[in-house]
Every structure is written in structure tokens, then in C-alpha cells.
Design a protein around this motif. Structure first.
Motif, PDB file in Angstrom:
ATOM      1  N   ASP A  79     -46.330  14.502 -77.070  1.00  0.00           N
ATOM      2  CA  ASP A  79     -45.943  14.258 -78.452  1.00  0.00           C
ATOM      3  C   ASP A  79     -44.895  13.149 -78.476  1.00  0.00           C
ATOM      4  O   ASP A  79     -43.694  13.396 -78.373  1.00  0.00           O
ATOM      5  CB  ASP A  79     -45.383  15.533 -79.077  1.00  0.00           C
ATOM      6  N   ILE A  80     -45.366  11.918 -78.569  1.00  0.00           N
ATOM      7  CA  ILE A  80     -44.480  10.754 -78.584  1.00  0.00           C
ATOM      8  C   ILE A  80     -44.832   9.916 -79.800  1.00  0.00           C
ATOM      9  O   ILE A  80     -46.001   9.640 -80.054  1.00  0.00           O
ATOM     10  CB  ILE A  80     -44.640   9.902 -77.304  1.00  0.00           C
ATOM     11  N   GLU A  81     -43.830   9.535 -80.549  1.00  0.00           N
ATOM     12  CA  GLU A  81     -44.064   8.723 -81.735  1.00  0.00           C
ATOM     13  C   GLU A  81     -43.899   7.246 -81.398  1.00  0.00           C
ATOM     14  O   GLU A  81     -42.817   6.794 -81.066  1.00  0.00           O
ATOM     15  CB  GLU A  81     -43.088   9.124 -82.846  1.00  0.00           C
ATOM     16  N   GLY A  82     -44.992   6.508 -81.486  1.00  0.00           N
ATOM     17  CA  GLY A  82     -44.927   5.064 -81.311  1.00  0.00           C
ATOM     18  C   GLY A  82     -44.672   4.630 -79.885  1.00  0.00           C
ATOM     19  O   GLY A  82     -45.251   5.159 -78.940  1.00  0.00           O
ATOM     20  N   THR A 120     -46.694  12.039 -70.436  1.00  0.00           N
ATOM     21  CA  THR A 120     -46.040  13.218 -69.864  1.00  0.00           C
ATOM     22  C   THR A 120     -44.683  12.858 -69.283  1.00  0.00           C
ATOM     23  O   THR A 120     -43.682  13.568 -69.483  1.00  0.00           O
ATOM     24  CB  THR A 120     -46.928  13.836 -68.769  1.00  0.00           C
ATOM     25  N   LEU A 121     -44.629  11.746 -68.576  1.00  0.00           N
ATOM     26  CA  LEU A 121     -43.388  11.340 -67.932  1.00  0.00           C
ATOM     27  C   LEU A 121     -42.348  10.910 -68.959  1.00  0.00           C
ATOM     28  O   LEU A 121     -41.157  11.243 -68.830  1.00  0.00           O
ATOM     29  CB  LEU A 121     -43.684  10.183 -66.965  1.00  0.00           C
ATOM     30  N   ILE A 122     -42.767  10.221 -69.984  1.00  0.00           N
ATOM     31  CA  ILE A 122     -41.821   9.780 -71.011  1.00  0.00           C
ATOM     32  C   ILE A 122     -41.242  10.967 -71.764  1.00  0.00           C
ATOM     33  O   ILE A 122     -40.059  10.966 -72.137  1.00  0.00           O
ATOM     34  CB  ILE A 122     -42.505   8.781 -71.962  1.00  0.00           C
ATOM     35  N   GLU A 123     -42.043  11.983 -71.982  1.00  0.00           N
ATOM     36  CA  GLU A 123     -41.493  13.203 -72.591  1.00  0.00           C
ATOM     37  C   GLU A 123     -40.357  13.764 -71.739  1.00  0.00           C
ATOM     38  O   GLU A 123     -39.335  14.221 -72.265  1.00  0.00           O
ATOM     39  CB  GLU A 123     -42.590  14.252 -72.762  1.00  0.00           C
ATOM     40  N   SER A 124     -40.528  13.725 -70.424  1.00  0.00           N
ATOM     41  CA  SER A 124     -39.462  14.189 -69.527  1.00  0.00           C
ATOM     42  C   SER A 124     -38.256  13.259 -69.598  1.00  0.00           C
ATOM     43  O   SER A 124     -37.111  13.709 -69.590  1.00  0.00           O
ATOM     44  CB  SER A 124     -39.975  14.263 -68.084  1.00  0.00           C
ATOM     45  N   PHE A 125     -38.498  11.961 -69.683  1.00  0.00           N
ATOM     46  CA  PHE A 125     -37.392  11.011 -69.813  1.00  0.00           C
ATOM     47  C   PHE A 125     -36.587  11.299 -71.081  1.00  0.00           C
ATOM     48  O   PHE A 125     -35.351  11.323 -71.065  1.00  0.00           O
ATOM     49  CB  PHE A 125     -37.918   9.567 -69.891  1.00  0.00           C
ATOM     50  N   GLU A 126     -37.297  11.507 -72.169  1.00  0.00           N
ATOM     51  CA  GLU A 126     -36.624  11.691 -73.459  1.00  0.00           C
ATOM     52  C   GLU A 126     -35.866  13.011 -73.547  1.00  0.00           C
ATOM     53  O   GLU A 126     -34.983  13.159 -74.401  1.00  0.00           O
ATOM     54  CB  GLU A 126     -37.650  11.572 -74.592  1.00  0.00           C
ATOM     55  N   PHE A 174     -52.920   7.275 -79.661  1.00  0.00           N
ATOM     56  CA  PHE A 174     -53.742   8.227 -78.904  1.00  0.00           C
ATOM     57  C   PHE A 174     -53.392   9.685 -79.237  1.00  0.00           C
ATOM     58  O   PHE A 174     -53.802  10.593 -78.529  1.00  0.00           O
ATOM     59  CB  PHE A 174     -53.551   7.987 -77.409  1.00  0.00           C
ATOM     60  N   ALA A 175     -52.657   9.876 -80.316  1.00  0.00           N
ATOM     61  CA  ALA A 175     -52.180  11.227 -80.651  1.00  0.00           C
ATOM     62  C   ALA A 175     -53.314  12.200 -80.916  1.00  0.00           C
ATOM     63  O   ALA A 175     -53.180  13.411 -80.661  1.00  0.00           O
ATOM     64  CB  ALA A 175     -51.251  11.154 -81.861  1.00  0.00           C
ATOM     65  N   ASP A 176     -54.436  11.702 -81.424  1.00  0.00           N
ATOM     66  CA  ASP A 176     -55.551  12.608 -81.769  1.00  0.00           C
ATOM     67  C   ASP A 176     -56.473  12.887 -80.590  1.00  0.00           C
ATOM     68  O   ASP A 176     -57.405  13.682 -80.703  1.00  0.00           O
ATOM     69  CB  ASP A 176     -56.378  11.999 -82.914  1.00  0.00           C
ATOM     70  N   ASP A 177     -56.220  12.259 -79.461  1.00  0.00           N
ATOM     71  CA  ASP A 177     -57.055  12.478 -78.280  1.00  0.00           C
ATOM     72  C   ASP A 177     -56.665  13.812 -77.642  1.00  0.00           C
ATOM     73  O   ASP A 177     -55.511  13.993 -77.234  1.00  0.00           O
ATOM     74  CB  ASP A 177     -56.848  11.329 -77.284  1.00  0.00           C
TER      75      ASP A 177
END
Length: 725
Positions: free
Chosen positions: A548-551, A503-509, A539-542
Motif C-alpha cells: 500500500d504505497i501512494e504514488g 514490499t521493501l519500501i513499505e519497510s523503509f517507510e 499498480f494498486a489494483d493488481d
């Protein structure tokens, strides 16, 4: 072969003097049997590690480099000198004496069995080589015996506390006494031989053996008596050596092999980054001993019971039921009992288990045990594995379950609405840039405590004031910021940590920035060392992972991560925060936060800043890598544990009694919001309120800037009010 300097005398000695051909055959038979028992035992030990689970880290990359670095570390005994100089010298004497004797014995075997018998060459064990060999062996053997004598004195006369524990047994006595008798016995055999051969002049190079021979002669032994007792003495020494070699893989002496292997396979980032878990719902953490990785099993065998980890553990010092040495050795004892047909038990649980849950709850994840360990045991990996098992089973304290709920529902450990995360900025007389809307150089991750805790909000405001005064391009995420997950990960909640990270990395990006700066060293460590290790795509399928982060994120280090002290230090160096000439008239001491210091080796930036304010900085005895934890790490901030003296209380006592300035210390400076919280609490419960003030480093810096008349503090009266928590 004769040499002029020796007057025609053959300069050598007969290896099997008075033993005879039958005795020689028996010796070789026993030697082969001993080596076979030794090799089988070593194989069996390492084969056992293969039954452990796979390790997530590459432990054998750059193997030649690893071996070279390990040889340097082991050969220099560098970690053994830390905190115990006498112990370091003692072990260096034993190690180098033992290695010299081992090498010398190997050289002798090569001459006897390969060079002369197999290849038919004349012996090189003569003349100058023999003289040099004898001198070196006597000199280094003496160090060996002296080192072992010191070891025996410390263990049995001084009764050094850390050398004794619940796992002290016959193995410990066997190791030290057998080596001591081998060392002394070797000199006795040599002395009797020198006496029995009539004191050849060239044997004076064997100065210890010559001294022993003189003592025996004064005691009444003549040449005939020496020749009579020599075979018995020789065989006693040889049999003791065979017993020791054969026993190596089956008892404590195995640490000579397992410890070196452990250092070779050590993860240089151990503790800074924890092993992840596979995206496999059938994965178990610590249901059985074979859930532990092969490296964690090797850790158990590498433990020498030296107690260095126990002596620095703040949980143990506070009376909590944790002794890091005992946890590692309890796991080893349980594994060995199972291998011998023993009954299976839960690894970690309340009652009837190998490790009690309260023991694991006591760990502060401060890494002091790992820093002190001379053989690079990675305690925190095994501890976290057991914490994950406890979390999976719901065997955690209600206060921690509440923290987990808060993070799941609100995205922070306080359980406050996300919209209130940036309320601390309302009382500033300037706007803090919204990094979601503007490009900034620094994205500032404020963190939970500076955002929601009243006392720590003052730290956030003072730091914001410093950035504003320096005209630094800094922005925050406002209500898109969520908890980083560092400490709940160390308590064992791995999936929630992953959810927060994603969640936090999505905000960073979604932001445009160059560098990441953190108020909290815990966040700093997590962003710098742990987030880049996560393959989020796995962990995308969890369904729980709502991101939604790739790699990987920041795997190549394209985003530089800083603690605020490093950034402010740079601003001061650039002249953007004019502290030169500032003279705050305070006597202070500084506490090294575990996650900034021991985890990430940042010791100088905070100290440089304290000195820049003009304060008189006095170091506590336990500083830098030897710093004593505040008690807040590893979930300790949220747990109410029984302890004789809180770590924070002990640390404040140390500041006022053990520093050079003593009771003159006015301010206890910290650079971690969690430390600030723990020490404000310890100041009250320990009765230190009238004696010392707890101050965040950013607060001290803001006061210094204000004292210079170059900046204003936050506009509210609260910023100058005493703590009310």
C-alpha cells in the motif's frame, strides 16, 4: 573586381567554367531531383519511427540544451578517442573536413543562387573572401582525404577486427570509398582548372590543387588538354556527389543524421534506470518489431557498425553467443525485411527467431557496450525488452526460474527463511541496531549475499565492525528486509521486481532514518535510480502487488542513498575511523564493479580507502569506466553458461599478468558481494588459488583498523577462516 595586391587580376573563379548554359540547367535539374529524393528518404525514415511504441521517458525536454550538448559531444569527437586515439583523430579529420566542405558548398550556392541571381547583388565570391575561402577549403579538404585514407588503411590493410562482422556489406564500402573519391576528385577538378587557366598567381592559396596541377603538368598534360578533359572531370565529380546525397537516407550514410538525432534524444540515465511497463495485462514487450519504442528503432538506424561495443563486451570475449552490435543490427535487418514485405518471425526464441534466447541470456547488463558507443545507443533497453518477452513466455533457464520462485516464496534469491536473514549478526560481539525499533541516521540494506552466503557474511560482519568502531548510527531491517530486485529486473522479471520494491519500501517507510546505505552496488543503483521512477499507485489494483504505497517513493531525493564505500570514506575523513598511519604491507589491485563505477561514476571512494590502509595499489589496465565485468550481472550469477574463459578468470589473469606489479599482486580487492562470489569461483576454476587472494574492501579496512589496535574483529574463528564455498 580587381585588387592592387593581385596586379589588377580579377581574384575569383568561374563556377560553371566550360560547362555552358545547357549544362548549368541540367546541373540544377539534377540538384533539385537529388534534394527531393534525399528529403523524401529522410521523411520516410523518421515516419517509420512513429510506428514504434511510445517511449516512457521525455526525450525532448530542454531541446536547445540537448542540441548544444550533443553538438559539443559530436563536434569534439570526445567518445571516439576513448580506447582508440588514432580512430578519434581519423574521425575528427573526416567530420570536420566534411562539414567544412559542406559549409563551403552551401556558401557558394548562396552566392550563386540567392545573392546574385535572386537578389541581383554583385558576387561576394571574389578578392580576399575568395582567397580565404580557397585556403580553408583546401586545408580542411586535405584533412578529410587524410582521414578517409586512414579509414581505408585500417579497414582494408590492417583489417581491424572490430570493423568487420556479419552485417558488413556494400554500404560500408560505399560510404568510405564514395567520400574518398569525392575528396580526391575535388582536388583533381581543382588542379585541372588551375592548369587549364594558366596557373593564376593568386591560386597558390589552393595549395593542394596547385600541387595536383603541377603533377599533371609534369605528367604531360598541357593547358589545352586540361580544358578538354575538365568538363568530363567536373561532371563525374558532380554526379558522384548527387548519387551520394540521394543515397544518404537509404544506406549507411544516414548515420550522419540518425546518430546526431540519437545523441540529442539520449537519456542521460540510460541503463541506470530501465523503462517501466504499463499496468496493462494486454501489454506486450517484444512480440513484434513495433513493440520497440521509436527511440529503440532510432538506435538501430544510428548504429555505424564500428564494433566498439563488440570489442568491450565481456560476454563476447568469453565466447558467449552475444555480440551487442549484431543484436541491434539483426533487429534493424528484420524491421527492414518486414517493411519490404518479408515474413514475420518471433523476435526472441529458440530457433527460427530474429534473436536466439541464448544470446540474450549471455548479457551481463554491465553497460560496457553503452559506455563505448559513440552515438549513445541504449542497448540495455532493447535487451531488457527481449528478456521480458522471454520471461513472459517462460523461455528462461531452470536456474533462473528457481531464483524467481525463491524470491516469490521467501523474499530472497537463496530460498532461505526470512527469519535467518540476520543470522550473520549472531557471531558479532555487539548488537546491530534494529531500525524498526530505533531511530538511526543510516538504514543499512545488507542484501541477499551478505545475509545468506557464508563467504559474504564475513563482508557484512567486517562492515558492521567498522560502523561499530566509528560509533555510527546504523540499523538494519532484520527479517523485514527482502531482495531489492535489481538483477531479476534485468533478466526480465518486471512484475516480481515491482512486488519486491513495494514490499521493501513499505519497510523503509515504517522506519525513522535519514540515509540509506547499501553493501551491494546493485542495490545502490536500484534504490538511487530506479525505485524513485516507479508510480506504485498505478499498480494498486493488481492482486499480486501486496503493498500500500501512494504514488512515488523518494522522487525528490529526500532520502540520500549511498554505497558503503562512500559512507566509510566520510567516516575516515571525519576521523571516526583512524586509518592514518596504518601500514598494511600488501600489494593489491582493485576491481571497479559495474554498478558502482560505470553505472554511477563512483571510482575514487574505494581507491581512497584502499590507499588509506597503506596498501600499495596497482591499477589494472582496464579500470574505472573501462573495467571488465566479473560475469555476475544480468543473472549471470545464477546461470551456468558455456564460455571459453570465464570473465572472472580473465580478470584475475589480467591482475597477475598485466598490472605494473604483475605476479606480485597479493590481494584482489572488490567492493561488491556479487563480484566477490564470482571471483572466488574464478580463483578456483582458473587455477589461481595459490597466487592471489580475493578480499572484500570492508575486510581489508577492518584488518587495517585492527592492525592499528583500535578495534576488534568479529569474535568467531569463522571470520578469519578461508572461504569454504
Amino acid at each position: 573586381m580587381t585588387y592592387p595586391l593581385q596586379g589588377g587580376t580579377e581574384v575569383t573563379r568561374e563556377t560553371f567554367w566550360l560547362i555552358g548554359p545547357v549544362g548549368e540547367l541540367v546541373f540544377y535539374y539534377l540538384a533539385v531531383l537529388t534534394i527531393a529524393v534525399f528529403l523524401w528518404g529522410v521523411y520516410d525514415r523518421f515516419a517509420r519511427y512513429a510506428r514504434g511504441s511510445a517511449d516512457p521517458f521525455d526525450r525532448l525536454s530542454d531541446l536547445p540544451g540537448r542540441i548544444a550538448r550533443s553538438a559539443k559531444a559530436v563536434g569534439s569527437n570526445e567518445k571516439l578517442f576513448d580506447r582508440d586515439f588514432v580512430g578519434g583523430v581519423m574521425h575528427a579529420f573526416i567530420l570536420w573536413g566534411f562539414l567544412t566542405l559542406l559549409i563551403g558548398t552551401t556558401i557558394l550556392a548562396i552566392d550563386m543562387d540567392i545573392w546574385t541571381k535572386a537578389l541581383g547583388q554583385p558576387s561576394f565570391f571574389v578578392g580576399d573572401f575568395y582567397l580565404s575561402y580557397s585556403l580553408v577549403m583546401d586545408a580542411m579538404g586535405l584533412l578529410f582525404v587524410v582521414g578517409l585514407g586512414v579509414a581505408l588503411y585500417r579497414r582494408y590493410v590492417v583489417n581491424k577486427e572490430r570493423l568487420w562482422g556479419k552485417h558488413t556489406d556494400w554500404e560500408d564500402a560505399f560510404l568510405v570509398w564514395t567520400l574518398f573519391f569525392l575528396g580526391v576528385g575535388g582536388y583533381l577538378v581543382e588542379g585541372i582548372r588551375i592548369l587549364g587557366t594558366g596557373f593564376p598567381d593568386f591560386e597558390t592559396v589552393s595549395f593542394v590543387g596547385w600541387f595536383v596541377a603541377d603533377v599533371l603538368r609534369v605528367a604531360g598534360m598541357d593547358e589545352a588538354m586540361a580544358r578538354a578533359v575538365y568538363p568530363l572531370t567536373w561532371w563525374s565529380h558532380a554526379l558522384l556527389a548527387f548519387v551520394f546525397i540521394a543515397a544518404v537516407p537509404y544506406a549507411k550514410p544516414f548515420h550522419m543524421i540518425s546518430s546526431f538525432a540519437n545523441v540529442v534524444t539520449h537519456d542521460e540515465m540510460a541503463g541506470q534506470r530501465l523503462p517501466g511497463i504499463p499496468a496493462d495485462f494486454e501489454h506486450t514487450n517484444a512480440e513484434s518489431i513495433d513493440d520497440f519504442t521509436w527511440k529503440e528503432l532510432l538506435d538501430q538506424d544510428a548504429c555505424t557498425k564500428c564494433g566498439r561495443c563488440s570489442s568491450v563486451c565481456p560476454a563476447k570475449a568469453s565466447g558467449r553467443p552475444l555480440d551487442p552490435r549484431d543484436v541491434i543490427l539483426d533487429l534493424k535487418a528484420y524491421r527492414e525485411s518486414l517493411d519490404a514485405g518479408g515474413e514475420e518471425r518471433p523476435i526472441v526464441a529458440d530457433g527460427g527467431s530474429v534473436i536466439d534466447t541464448e544470446t540474450m541470456e549471455s548479457c551481463m547488463a554491465c553497460m560496457a557496450c553503452m559506455d563505448a558507443c559513440p552515438v549513445d545507443i541504449e542497448h540495455l533497453n532493447s535487451f531488457t525488452r527481449m528478456n521480458r518477452q522471454m520471461t513472459d513466455e517462460g523461455a528462461i533457464k531452470p536456474s533462473m526460474q528457481e531464483v524467481f520462485q525463491n524470491v516469490m516464496q521467501k523474499g530472497n534469491t537463496f530460498g532461505d527463511p526470512a527469519r535467518k536473514r540476520a543470522d550473520w549478526t549472531d557471531d558479532l560481539d555487539f548488537e546491530v541496531t534494529d531500525a524498526r525499533e530505533e531511530t538511526v541516521e543510516y538504514l543499512w540494506y545488507v542484501g541477499d549475499y551478505p545475509s545468506f552466503d557464508d563467504r559474504n557474511k564475513r563482508v557484512a560482519r567486517s562492515l558492521a565492525t567498522l560502523f561499530e568502531h566509528a560509533d555510527a548510527s546504523v540499523g538494519i531491517l532484520y527479517d523485514d528486509e527482502v531482495y531489492d530486485g535489481n538483477d531479476i529486473r534485468r533478466v526480465g522479471e518486471e512484475f516480481l521486481y515491482l512486488e519486491q520494491a513495494g514490499t521493501l519500501i513499505e519497510s523503509f517507510e515504517a522506519c525513522d532514518f535519514e540515509k540509506l546505505v547499501c553493501t551491494d552496488p546493485h542495490s545502490y543503483n536500484t534504490f538511487k535510480n530506479e525505485y524513485p521512477e516507479v508510480d506504485f499507485e498505478e499498480f494498486a489494483d493488481d492482486p499480486m502487488m501486496d503493498f500500500d504505497i501512494e504514488g512515488f517513493w523518494n522522487a525528490e531525493g529526500e532520502v540520500e542513498v549511498y554505497h558503503y564505500t562512500q559512507v566509510v570514506q566520510e567516516l575516515v575523513a571525519e576521523g571516526r575511523l583512524p586509518l592514518s598511519g596504518t601500514e598494511l604491507d600488501y600489494t593489491v589491485t582493485y576491481h571497479d564493479p559495474c554498478h558502482l563505477g560505470r553505472y554511477n561514476d563512483e571510482y575514487e571512494a574505494p581507491r581512497d580507502l584502499v590507499r588509506a590502509t597503506g596498501c600499495a595499489l596497482h591499477e589494472m589496465p582496464r579500470n574505472r569506466a573501462n573495467s571488465f565485468c566479473c560475469g555476475g550481472g544480468g543473472g549471470g550469477l545464477w546461470m551456468d553458461l558455456e564460455e571459453d574463459t570465464k570473465p572472472s578468470e580473465e580478470r584475475l589473469r589480467e591482475a597477475l599478468e598485466d598490472t605494473d606489479a604483475g605476479a606480485s599482486v597479493e590481494k584482489f580487492v572488490v567492493a561488491c558481494p556479487m563480484c566477490l562470489t564470482m571471483y572466488e569461483d574464478g580463483r578456483k576454476t582458473g587455477g589461481f588459488e595459490e597466487h592471489i587472494e580475493i578480499v572484500g574492501l570492508s575486510e581489508l579496512l577492518a584488518e587495517a583498523v585492527e592492525a592499528g589496535g583500535t578495534a576488534a574483529q568479529p569474535s568467531t574463528s569463522e571470520s578469519a577462516a578461508p572461504a569454504d564455498d
